[in-house]
Design an enzyme around this catalytic site. Structure first.
Site, PDB file in Angstrom:
ATOM      1  N   CYS A  88       2.193   3.993  -7.152  1.00  0.00           N
ATOM      2  CA  CYS A  88       3.239   4.763  -6.481  1.00  0.00           C
ATOM      3  C   CYS A  88       3.878   5.666  -7.533  1.00  0.00           C
ATOM      4  O   CYS A  88       4.568   5.193  -8.437  1.00  0.00           O
ATOM      5  CB  CYS A  88       4.279   3.837  -5.863  1.00  0.00           C
ATOM      6  N   GLU A 108       0.929   9.634  -1.751  1.00  0.00           N
ATOM      7  CA  GLU A 108      -0.282   9.202  -2.448  1.00  0.00           C
ATOM      8  C   GLU A 108      -1.329  10.283  -2.255  1.00  0.00           C
ATOM      9  O   GLU A 108      -1.329  10.991  -1.240  1.00  0.00           O
ATOM     10  CB  GLU A 108      -0.767   7.863  -1.900  1.00  0.00           C
TER      11      GLU A 108
END
Length: 241
Positions: free
Chosen positions: A2, A105
């Site tokens: 992340c 992402e």
């Protein structure tokens, strides 16, 4: 992993969501492209209730000799936190929650990386599991930092990336912030992939690859972006990460 996320709600919404009576954040504004090494809102449990303050994203453990290591520790694998004694200590006593309403992402297809935004189906705030620590330099100045814990990807995330941040539901939030809970084995059991069904993922503009871009337009679905003049025309967009 992340490496970018969003937090676009008001301070009042944050305080209500985490039952916080007081916050120590002086300057707060919605952030559409939160990046490592920035100061970020974080929730920590205490004997008097939840506290909302700021931590710098990028962990510098108290035992570290080099504060620059923070840029390399924006994420910690759940497996590492559980296995290494130095991180087990933080797992036992230095846990925090990172509030978000989405994270980015990048999905690789051939030579192209397409940024995706992952959110809850109802677009609500959700909690990422983190650990934090305080590093003190030779002059006594303190640096409070944190890292987001990652785990294996869910069925939703697997086609995009093989890792995802640990997301805590309402019950596990309480356990995670409970300072009386110091059993590493019990805490590790909370570090599991979040179910795919309550979440969704959608493509967004590659403008999110530049940390200088920070506006609500980054949240718009990519196809909608296509109908507008491209953001790259401004001349301020670098190639995506």
């Amino acid at each position: 992993m992340c490496g970018r996320y969003t937090l676009t709600v008001t301070m009042e919404e944050l305080m209500l969501r985490y039952l916080v009576q007081d916050a120590t954040i002086i300057h707060y504004a919605p952030n559409y492209n939160v990046a490592p090494m920035q100061n970020i809102p974080a929730v920590i449990g205490s004997s008097s209730g939840n506290r909302l303050g700021e931590l710098r994203w990028g962990l510098v453990p108290a035992w570290s000799k080099d504060p620059l290591c923070g840029s390399r520790m924006i994420n910690l694998r759940a497996e590492t936190v559980a296995a290494k004694p130095s991180f087990q200590h933080l797992l036992s006593s230095r846990r925090c929650i990172i509030p978000v309403d989405g994270f980015y992402e990048w999905c690789k297809s051939g030579s192209v990386k397409q940024p995706m935004r992952i959110v809850m189906q109802d677009n609500s705030i959700f909690s990422l599991a983190g650990i934090y620590d305080t590093w003190v330099d030779s002059q006594g100045s303190k640096l409070n930092t944190c890292s987001i814990i990652t785990t294996e990807a869910s069925h939703l995330l697997a086609p995009i990336h093989h890792r995802m941040p640990v997301i805590l539901d309402r019950d596990t939030e309480v356990q995670w912030l409970d300072r009386s809970q110091r059993d590493p084995a019990a805490l590790v059991r909370l570090l599991r992939p979040y179910p795919a069904e309550p979440m969704r993922a959608y493509a967004v503009s590659r403008a999110v690859g530049n940390v200088r871009n920070n506006s609500k337009e980054l949240l718009e679905p990519y196809q909608q972006q296509q109908q507008k003049p491209p953001a790259e025309a401004s001349g301020h967009i670098r190639k995506p990460l």
